[in-house]
Design a protein around this motif. Sequence first.
Motif, mmCIF file in Angstrom:
data_model
loop_
_atom_site.group_PDB
_atom_site.id
_atom_site.type_symbol
_atom_site.label_atom_id
_atom_site.label_comp_id
_atom_site.label_asym_id
_atom_site.label_seq_id
_atom_site.Cartn_x
_atom_site.Cartn_y
_atom_site.Cartn_z
ATOM 1 N N LEU A 271 4.693 2.683 6.762
ATOM 2 C CA LEU A 271 4.702 3.629 6.015
ATOM 3 C C LEU A 271 3.982 4.170 7.080
ATOM 4 N N LEU B 287 -3.363 13.505 2.661
ATOM 5 C CA LEU B 287 -2.813 13.665 3.679
ATOM 6 C C LEU B 287 -4.067 13.209 5.072
ATOM 7 N N GLU C 244 0.482 1.876 -1.724
ATOM 8 C CA GLU C 244 0.460 2.580 -2.941
ATOM 9 C C GLU C 244 -0.842 3.043 -2.678
ATOM 10 N N ARG D 84 5.417 8.619 8.930
ATOM 11 C CA ARG D 84 5.105 9.537 8.145
ATOM 12 C C ARG D 84 4.207 10.203 8.948
ATOM 13 N N ASP E 60 -0.187 6.514 -0.238
ATOM 14 C CA ASP E 60 -0.592 7.018 -1.076
ATOM 15 C C ASP E 60 -1.128 7.722 -1.633
#
Length: 352
Positions: free
Chosen positions: A280, A257, A249, A284, A252
């Motif tokens: 994650l 990014l 989290e 990504r 995010d």
Amino acid sequence: MSTHDPLADLPLEIDSYALEGLERDVSSDFTRLSTVIRLRGGGHEGVGEDVTYEALDHVAFQGAGPTLPLAGSHTVESFSRLIEELDPWPSPPVRDPSYDYRRWAFESAALDLALEQAGRSLADVLGREPRPVTFVVSLRLGDPPSIDPLRRRLDSYPSLRFKLDPTSDWDDELIAAVAATGAVDSVDFKGAYEGTIVDQPADPHLYRAVVEAFPDAWIEDPKLRPETDDILRDHRDRITWDAIVHSVEDIDALPFLPKMVNLKPSRFGSLRALCAAYDLCAERGIGAYGGGQFELGPGRGQIQYLASLFHPDTPNDVAPGGYNDPDPGPGLPDSPLAPEPSPAGFRWGDWR
């Protein structure tokens, strides 16, 4: 299948546990205390290290002794849930991040013990090959700052690479001298810290001078303010985050990014949360490197082990502990570190 899945159901038998205090003077001008947690069961032992920074928290923890009801049959995941419910703090910690640090100590000890009892290594269970670990040495240049700490280490170990903490009292002459070494892979502005001995305000002059002097270095934890954002906007591909990353989290919620983040296992607290961050980042295309917390015991080898499995080729702030001494002695290993996983368990090197 997630990274956590093959670890979660490993059986774990605990008979008892013990605490061991460690102490050492390190290069950041303070005496480091940590606590080794030794979980025991079925003739085996698993170890983890509490890297809480405040000495009083360790004194209270060690003084209270092994009071938690941990004995019994568990899995790695059910033990994690148990630790989540229990309170391993005789008194509340000085700083909130310490809750995660202590939880990680118990969870890493549980993982080590479960793997020992299964007769398997972490690499084997995850199906990953340990690889040589590239590392950097994290260093502050003193008060008042001087290039001498950097020079002394380079004189003894010419191939060393560094992660440095620039401060507002770095003048242009010092910045130029440090840049001329060509030995800096990352700079840490410590912009996420408040109320600590390493606090560093958003200093536009410092940010501009450092960003321009080290055009290839990663820029960790800048403090984003209107007066610094203009300086950093063209360098966002180099900006990475550390102190604010405790979960997926948090990744995010980053302002943009990132291409890279610092995944310090102890910041995540639970094995489940750390594995989710690895997954994650892989999904990504976010790079990662590992970070240490001045570990004195098995914790250092454990973060080197994780780096070898998940991000061996990045500027991992996981140098062997001897580099944290005020004057590192001879005979320390160079980067990259050769893989040293234990045949069974979650250990690296010769710690027992």
